[in-house]
Design an enzyme around this catalytic site. Structure first.
Site, PDB file in Angstrom:
ATOM      1  N   ASP A  95      25.343  -7.980 -10.090  1.00  0.00           N
ATOM      2  CA  ASP A  95      26.837  -7.832 -10.112  1.00  0.00           C
ATOM      3  C   ASP A  95      27.114  -7.833  -8.642  1.00  0.00           C
ATOM      4  O   ASP A  95      26.579  -6.945  -7.645  1.00  0.00           O
ATOM      5  CB  ASP A  95      27.846  -7.164 -11.290  1.00  0.00           C
ATOM      6  CG  ASP A  95      28.863  -7.094 -11.077  1.00  0.00           C
ATOM      7  OD1 ASP A  95      29.709  -7.785 -10.183  1.00  0.00           O
ATOM      8  OD2 ASP A  95      29.941  -6.743 -11.372  1.00  0.00           O
ATOM      9  N   ASP A 268      26.666  -8.342 -21.227  1.00  0.00           N
ATOM     10  CA  ASP A 268      26.531  -7.541 -20.663  1.00  0.00           C
ATOM     11  C   ASP A 268      27.679  -6.854 -21.079  1.00  0.00           C
ATOM     12  O   ASP A 268      28.590  -6.956 -21.049  1.00  0.00           O
ATOM     13  CB  ASP A 268      25.729  -7.234 -19.277  1.00  0.00           C
ATOM     14  CG  ASP A 268      27.090  -6.791 -18.463  1.00  0.00           C
ATOM     15  OD1 ASP A 268      27.865  -6.527 -17.646  1.00  0.00           O
ATOM     16  OD2 ASP A 268      27.869  -8.327 -18.159  1.00  0.00           O
ATOM     17  N   CYS A 306      16.171  -1.261 -38.802  1.00  0.00           N
ATOM     18  CA  CYS A 306      16.066  -1.715 -37.238  1.00  0.00           C
ATOM     19  C   CYS A 306      14.928  -0.472 -37.678  1.00  0.00           C
ATOM     20  O   CYS A 306      13.827   0.317 -38.088  1.00  0.00           O
ATOM     21  CB  CYS A 306      16.540  -0.145 -36.656  1.00  0.00           C
ATOM     22  SG  CYS A 306      16.188  -0.180 -35.085  1.00  0.00           S
ATOM     23  N   CYS A 308      13.186   0.208 -34.148  1.00  0.00           N
ATOM     24  CA  CYS A 308      13.173   0.762 -33.311  1.00  0.00           C
ATOM     25  C   CYS A 308      12.656   2.659 -32.789  1.00  0.00           C
ATOM     26  O   CYS A 308      12.747   3.264 -34.634  1.00  0.00           O
ATOM     27  CB  CYS A 308      14.496   1.432 -32.310  1.00  0.00           C
ATOM     28  SG  CYS A 308      15.805   2.179 -32.809  1.00  0.00           S
ATOM     29  N   CYS A 311      14.378   4.938 -34.860  1.00  0.00           N
ATOM     30  CA  CYS A 311      14.643   4.831 -36.787  1.00  0.00           C
ATOM     31  C   CYS A 311      13.960   5.206 -37.020  1.00  0.00           C
ATOM     32  O   CYS A 311      13.283   5.798 -38.446  1.00  0.00           O
ATOM     33  CB  CYS A 311      15.502   3.835 -36.633  1.00  0.00           C
ATOM     34  SG  CYS A 311      17.389   3.240 -36.213  1.00  0.00           S
ATOM     35  N   HIS A 337      18.160   3.450 -29.852  1.00  0.00           N
ATOM     36  CA  HIS A 337      19.335   2.638 -30.328  1.00  0.00           C
ATOM     37  C   HIS A 337      19.908   2.118 -30.480  1.00  0.00           C
ATOM     38  O   HIS A 337      20.194   0.620 -31.485  1.00  0.00           O
ATOM     39  CB  HIS A 337      19.027   3.465 -32.022  1.00  0.00           C
ATOM     40  CG  HIS A 337      19.957   2.824 -32.931  1.00  0.00           C
ATOM     41  ND1 HIS A 337      19.647   2.325 -33.908  1.00  0.00           N
ATOM     42  CD2 HIS A 337      21.597   2.761 -33.088  1.00  0.00           C
ATOM     43  CE1 HIS A 337      19.826   1.473 -34.894  1.00  0.00           C
ATOM     44  NE2 HIS A 337      21.583   1.481 -34.256  1.00  0.00           N
TER      45      HIS A 337
END
Length: 386
Positions: A95, A268, A306, A308, A311, A337
């Site tokens: 940015d 984002d 999930c 991930c 999880c 997560h």
């Protein structure tokens, strides 16, 4: 492989303006639509590059303003650029610092030349101009760099927004002149507040400059959540369909789904890591406070669907324990997560677009919010994390 900084559209939704594509960069491809985690100071808080890769991240963000203050662009450049400095091999977007300067309203002065502000670190006066922002970003070496813009507050009068929008265009012209690296894609930013005609005029002006991509800025700065959809809906049709479109600072299920339906490709937000540091998890679009007593003896994973690491290995009860005990591991596990959750959401939408099932499968998130609250009031504001 297509040319760097090019964009290929692969599929379109027959019932909306949603599309799936690939944005090609010098450090790899970004499959769109896609959520991009924010790593303000060259790190996504509490996460390693390996965590991000496992979560499905393809492009991450860093911030020009914050990296200029600490450690300084010269140090990053001496390290071999931002990619080597933070050990992230994929695409990076920086940015411009315009939004952060906007947030320093008590200690900054804006004029046509640029912005003068007092450093919150050491009190020194700093002069940021379009040329200085681009120079810093050229040294940082991200794949995508953003034009320096003036982000008007909300609420603001039409006259205030018009002045900021016109200045943003003049600054963009200076950014283009100052830009020295052909391997970095410079994106322009459409401002215009909540005024549709200003948004449309700004978009039409910017597209004449034929940039590699375009962003919609100045949302998530205090306006009601339902206004974001209206802003995006009236602005996106005036952006080139063959270029990537980036909605800055938005990362909730509803706002992303609605923006994708209007033709937005990239998003984002600091939501996933910020909520993690407050002991909150994002589960199927809902915000769960792990401090709440029902989680103390709940031995299920956050989300059994999930994939991930969190999880697959830990229970809600364990996460609640870590949060209550203020263990640092809580922030890492919840960030893993939450980042995975938002990336997976955009991945599922991408898959649905290919099957032309987006409007049906994501119908619940395409219904406009009627809360009348701002994203900040419902806990989903976007501010950079120093």
């Amino acid at each position: 492989m297509s040319e760097p900084n090019s964009f290929d559209i692969q599929a379109r939704c027959s019932q909306s303006s949603a599309r799936a594509g690939i944005f090609w960069t010098p450090h790899g491809q970004v499959e769109t639509p896609r959520f991009m985690p924010v790593g303000t100071l060259a790190n996504v808080k509490t996460l390693t590059p390996a965590h991000l890769e496992a979560a499905g991240a393809q492009m991450v963000l860093s911030n020009t303003y914050h990296l200029h203050l600490q450690p300084g662009e010269k140090i990053v450049a001496s390290a071999g650029g931002l990619h080597r400095f933070m050990a992230w091999k994929g695409p990076i977007l920086t940015d411009s610092g315009g939004f952060q300067v906007f947030s320093l309203s008590e200690i900054r002065t804006i004029n046509d030349e640029g912005v003068i502000f007092r450093s919150p670190h050491d009190g020194l006066m700093i002069h940021f101009t379009p040329e200085r922002s681009i120079q810093i970003q050229n040294e940082l070496g991200a794949d995508v760099i953003m034009a320096f813009d003036e982000c008007p507050p909300s609420p603001a009068s039409r006259e205030q927004v018009l002045a900021a929008t016109e200045r943003t265009y003049r600054w963009l012209e200076r950014c283009i002149t100052a830009h020295q690296r052909s391997d970095q894609a410079l994106f322009g930013i459409v401002q215009g507040g909540v005024y549709p005609e200003l948004r449309q005029e700004a978009a039409q002006q910017l597209t004449k400059l034929d940039l590699p991509g375009y962003a919609i800025g100045g949302v998530s700065v205090g306006e009601p959540a339902e206004l974001i959809e209206k802003i995006v809906k009236v602005t996106t049709p005036f952006l080139p369909p063959e270029k990537p479109r980036y909605l800055m600072g938005v990362g909730t299920y509803r706002e992303m789904a609605q923006a994708i339906a209007s033709g937005i490709d990239l998003f984002d937000c600091v939501i996933p890591t910020r909520l993690a540091r407050h002991g909150a998890a994002l589960v199927k679009g809902e915000r769960w406070n792990l401090k709440n007593s029902p989680f103390r003896e709940d031995f299920q994973p956050l989300d059994e669907t999930c994939p991930c690491y969190t999880c697959q290995n830990f229970s809600r009860a364990y996460l609640s324990h870590l949060v209550r005990a203020k263990e640092l591991l809580a922030y890492t596990l919840l960030s893993i997560h939450n980042v995975t959750e938002l990336i997976r959401f955009t991945q599922r939408i991408r898959d649905a677009i290919f099957r032309d099932r987006f409007s049906e499968e994501f119908a619940e998130w395409l219904i406009p919010s009627q809360s009348g609250k701002t994203l900040e009031e419902v806990g989903f504001s976007d501010q950079d994390e120093p």
